[in-house]
Design a protein around this motif. Structure first.
Motif, PDB file in Angstrom:
ATOM      1  N   THR A   5       0.853  -1.179   0.000  1.00 58.83           N
ATOM      2  CA  THR A   5       0.000   0.000   0.000  1.00 58.83           C
ATOM      3  C   THR A   5       0.896   1.239   0.000  1.00 58.83           C
ATOM      4  N   VAL A   6       0.307   2.415  -0.244  1.00 57.02           N
ATOM      5  CA  VAL A   6       1.064   3.659  -0.149  1.00 57.02           C
ATOM      6  C   VAL A   6       1.644   3.819   1.251  1.00 57.02           C
ATOM      7  N   THR A   7       0.863   3.466   2.260  1.00 55.20           N
ATOM      8  CA  THR A   7       1.330   3.591   3.639  1.00 55.20           C
ATOM      9  C   THR A   7       2.528   2.702   3.902  1.00 55.20           C
ATOM     10  N   ALA A   8       2.457   1.450   3.469  1.00 56.86           N
ATOM     11  CA  ALA A   8       3.581   0.539   3.678  1.00 56.86           C
ATOM     12  C   ALA A   8       4.819   1.013   2.931  1.00 56.86           C
ATOM     13  N   ALA A   9       4.627   1.539   1.718  1.00 52.43           N
ATOM     14  CA  ALA A   9       5.760   1.962   0.898  1.00 52.43           C
ATOM     15  C   ALA A   9       6.451   3.199   1.457  1.00 52.43           C
ATOM     16  N   LEU A  10       5.683   4.153   2.011  1.00 47.78           N
ATOM     17  CA  LEU A  10       6.255   5.430   2.425  1.00 47.78           C
ATOM     18  C   LEU A  10       6.443   5.557   3.934  1.00 47.78           C
ATOM     19  N   ALA A  46      -3.093   6.113  12.087  1.00 45.33           N
ATOM     20  CA  ALA A  46      -3.522   5.640  10.766  1.00 45.33           C
ATOM     21  C   ALA A  46      -4.227   4.293  10.890  1.00 45.33           C
ATOM     22  N   ALA A  47      -3.682   3.416  11.732  1.00 45.98           N
ATOM     23  CA  ALA A  47      -4.312   2.103  11.925  1.00 45.98           C
ATOM     24  C   ALA A  47      -5.702   2.246  12.532  1.00 45.98           C
ATOM     25  N   LYS A  48      -5.849   3.100  13.537  1.00 46.61           N
ATOM     26  CA  LYS A  48      -7.156   3.314  14.151  1.00 46.61           C
ATOM     27  C   LYS A  48      -8.146   3.853  13.115  1.00 46.61           C
ATOM     28  N   THR A  49      -7.659   4.779  12.255  1.00 44.25           N
ATOM     29  CA  THR A  49      -8.524   5.333  11.209  1.00 44.25           C
ATOM     30  C   THR A  49      -8.902   4.263  10.204  1.00 44.25           C
ATOM     31  N   GLY A  50      -7.922   3.461   9.788  1.00 43.49           N
ATOM     32  CA  GLY A  50      -8.214   2.382   8.851  1.00 43.49           C
ATOM     33  C   GLY A  50      -9.215   1.395   9.409  1.00 43.49           C
ATOM     34  N   ASN A  51      -9.061   1.042  10.687  1.00 44.84           N
ATOM     35  CA  ASN A  51     -10.011   0.121  11.316  1.00 44.84           C
ATOM     36  C   ASN A  51     -11.407   0.724  11.404  1.00 44.84           C
ATOM     37  N   LEU A  52     -11.485   2.020  11.703  1.00 51.44           N
ATOM     38  CA  LEU A  52     -12.785   2.701  11.710  1.00 51.44           C
ATOM     39  C   LEU A  52     -13.429   2.637  10.329  1.00 51.44           C
ATOM     40  N   LEU A  53     -12.660   2.964   9.316  1.00 49.81           N
ATOM     41  CA  LEU A  53     -13.203   2.967   7.956  1.00 49.81           C
ATOM     42  C   LEU A  53     -13.629   1.568   7.519  1.00 49.81           C
ATOM     43  N   ARG A  54     -12.818   0.577   7.833  1.00 42.71           N
ATOM     44  CA  ARG A  54     -13.086  -0.789   7.397  1.00 42.71           C
ATOM     45  C   ARG A  54     -14.229  -1.427   8.192  1.00 42.71           C
ATOM     46  N   ASP A  55     -14.151  -1.321   9.518  1.00 45.84           N
ATOM     47  CA  ASP A  55     -15.068  -2.081  10.376  1.00 45.84           C
ATOM     48  C   ASP A  55     -16.396  -1.380  10.627  1.00 45.84           C
ATOM     49  N   GLU A  56     -16.370  -0.051  10.627  1.00 48.82           N
ATOM     50  CA  GLU A  56     -17.581   0.687  10.987  1.00 48.82           C
ATOM     51  C   GLU A  56     -18.260   1.325   9.782  1.00 48.82           C
ATOM     52  N   ILE A  85      -5.940   0.286   4.132  1.00 47.59           N
ATOM     53  CA  ILE A  85      -6.995  -0.678   3.811  1.00 47.59           C
ATOM     54  C   ILE A  85      -7.260  -0.742   2.315  1.00 47.59           C
ATOM     55  N   GLY A  86      -6.408  -0.109   1.529  1.00 47.28           N
ATOM     56  CA  GLY A  86      -6.502  -0.218   0.078  1.00 47.28           C
ATOM     57  C   GLY A  86      -7.536   0.656  -0.570  1.00 47.28           C
ATOM     58  N   ALA A  87      -8.091   1.634   0.183  1.00 48.07           N
ATOM     59  CA  ALA A  87      -9.113   2.514  -0.377  1.00 48.07           C
ATOM     60  C   ALA A  87      -8.461   3.651  -1.166  1.00 48.07           C
ATOM     61  N   GLU A  88      -9.292   4.383  -1.880  1.00 47.32           N
ATOM     62  CA  GLU A  88      -8.825   5.480  -2.738  1.00 47.32           C
ATOM     63  C   GLU A  88      -9.212   6.822  -2.130  1.00 47.32           C
ATOM     64  N   ALA A  89      -8.238   7.708  -2.000  1.00 46.79           N
ATOM     65  CA  ALA A  89      -8.505   9.070  -1.546  1.00 46.79           C
ATOM     66  C   ALA A  89      -8.874   9.948  -2.733  1.00 46.79           C
ATOM     67  N   LEU A  90      -9.934  10.714  -2.569  1.00 51.92           N
ATOM     68  CA  LEU A  90     -10.309  11.732  -3.545  1.00 51.92           C
ATOM     69  C   LEU A  90     -10.054  13.091  -2.897  1.00 51.92           C
ATOM     70  N   ILE A 170      -3.200  -2.979  12.662  1.00 54.71           N
ATOM     71  CA  ILE A 170      -4.078  -3.259  11.524  1.00 54.71           C
ATOM     72  C   ILE A 170      -3.438  -4.298  10.611  1.00 54.71           C
ATOM     73  N   VAL A 171      -4.276  -5.073   9.958  1.00 53.37           N
ATOM     74  CA  VAL A 171      -3.809  -5.975   8.907  1.00 53.37           C
ATOM     75  C   VAL A 171      -3.932  -5.224   7.582  1.00 53.37           C
ATOM     76  N   PRO A 172      -2.803  -4.848   6.955  1.00 51.06           N
ATOM     77  CA  PRO A 172      -2.876  -4.070   5.710  1.00 51.06           C
ATOM     78  C   PRO A 172      -3.541  -4.870   4.588  1.00 51.06           C
ATOM     79  N   GLU A 173      -4.177  -4.154   3.709  1.00 53.59           N
ATOM     80  CA  GLU A 173      -4.822  -4.772   2.549  1.00 53.59           C
ATOM     81  C   GLU A 173      -3.756  -5.376   1.630  1.00 53.59           C
ATOM     82  N   ARG A 174      -3.987  -6.598   1.181  1.00 50.01           N
ATOM     83  CA  ARG A 174      -3.026  -7.289   0.318  1.00 50.01           C
ATOM     84  C   ARG A 174      -3.210  -6.950  -1.161  1.00 50.01           C
TER      85      ARG A 174
END
Length: 258
Positions: A5-10, A46-56, A85-90, A170-174
Motif C-alpha cells: 500500500t502507499v502507507t507501507a511503501a512510504l 492511521a491504523a485506528k482510522t483504517g479500522n474505523l473505515l473498514r469495520d464501521e 486498507i486499500g481505499a482510494e482518496a479523492l 491493523i492488517v494491511p490490505e493485500r
C-alpha cells in the motif's frame, strides 16, 4: 500476490529505521497549537482510522473516500489510514487519470467525483453530502484534545468519538485498489519520489511547509514527497512570518516547502 500500500511503501521504512523519531510536527500559529507525532504514533493513528473505515463504515479496496480536510496531522492519519486498507482518496475532486475527463466524468459517462465515504470538517458537511449522496460521512473536529464536533447532525459519525475505540494495529490490505484520484499505488509512490527530487529533498531532511493539501498534486508534493526520502514534516497552519525563522532553528529544519 501481496502488493504494498502507499502507507507501507512510504511510512513503513520510517517505522523500521526510526520509529520513535519525529514524523510530523504540526503548528497552528492562530491558536498556538503544537503537536508532534513519532512515526509509530502516526502509524497507530492511521491504523485506528483504517479500522474505523473498514469495520464501521464498510470501506475497503475499491472504496472511494472524499477527503475534505486541511493540511493537518489528523489529515495525514486519515490518508495513511485509508491507504492501509486499500481505499482510494479523492482530494480536490474525482479521478484525474486512467481515462477520466477534465470535467469529472469518466469515459463511460459516470460521475467520477462520487465517493462512497467522506471525511470532512464541520464547515464542509454540505460538500461532503454532495460528494457521497447516501454514503457515509465522518466529521473531524481537529481539536487537539479530541473533543467531539458540537451539534453534529443525526446520522453523521463523529471521528474523534468513533476512532478512539478502534485498535491501533491493523492488517494491511493485500490487494489495494487505486490510491489517489485514480492513480495506482505505484503511480503515487513514483510521483512522490519525483516531487522529492524536484524539491531537492534529501534523506532524513526535516522539512518545514506552510503549503496546503487542497489537491492530489498538493498531497504528493507537500506531504508524500517528504516521506519518500524518509524525512519528517513541520507543517504550519496560519503561519506567522515573525516566528518562522526562529522555528526553523528550533525544529532543526533543513528544507522549506512553500
Amino acid at each position: 500476490m501481496c502488493e504494498l500500500t502507499v502507507t507501507a511503501a512510504l511510512l513503513g521504512p520510517l517505522l523500521d529505521s526510526d520509529p520513535a523519531g519525529p514524523s510530523i510536527t504540526y503548528y497552528d500559529d492562530a491558536t498556538g497549537e503544537r503537536i508532534e507525532l513519532s512515526a509509530v504514533t502516526l502509524a497507530n493513528w492511521a491504523a485506528k482510522t483504517g479500522n474505523l473505515l473498514r469495520d464501521e463504515l464498510g470501506a475497503g479496496p475499491g472504496s472511494r473516500v472524499a477527503v475534505l480536510l486541511p493540511a493537518h496531522w489528523q489529515t495525514a492519519a486519515v490518508l495513511f489510514g485509508l491507504w492501509w486498507i486499500g481505499a482510494e482518496a479523492l482530494v480536490g475532486g474525482g479521478a484525474d487519470s486512467d481515462g477520466a475527463d477534465s470535467d469529472g466524468a469518466d469515459s463511460d459517462g459516470a460521475d467520477s467525483d462520487r465517493a462512497d465515504i467522506a471525511l470532512c470538517t464541520a464547515q464542509r458537511i454540505d460538500e461532503a453530502d454532495a460528494a457521497v449522496g447516501t454514503g457515509e460521512i465522518a466529521v473531524l473536529s481537529l481539536d487537539p484534545f479530541g473533543k467531539p464536533v458540537a451539534d453534529l447532525p443525526v446520522g453523521l459519525t463523529d471521528y474523534a468519538t468513533a476512532v478512539r475505540v478502534h485498535g491501533d494495529q491493523i492488517v494491511p490490505e493485500r490487494g489495494p485498489g487505486p490510491a489517489l484520484n485514480g492513480r495506482s499505488v505505484d503511480e503515487v509512490v513514483a510521483a512522490a519520489a519525483r516531487a522529492a527530487t524536484a524539491a531537492g529533498l534529501q534523506p532524513k531532511d526535516r522539512v518545514l511547509s506552510t503549503a496546503g493539501w487542497a489537491t492530489a498534486d498538493d498531497v504528493t508534493t507537500h506531504l508524500l514527497a517528504v516521506y519518500a526520502v524518509g524525512g519528517s514534516l513541520v507543517q504550519v497552519a496560519h503561519p506567522d512570518p515573525a516566528v518562522l525563522e526562529r522555528r526553523r532553528t528550533m525544529e532543526k529544519v533543513t528544507r522549506t516547502l512553500e
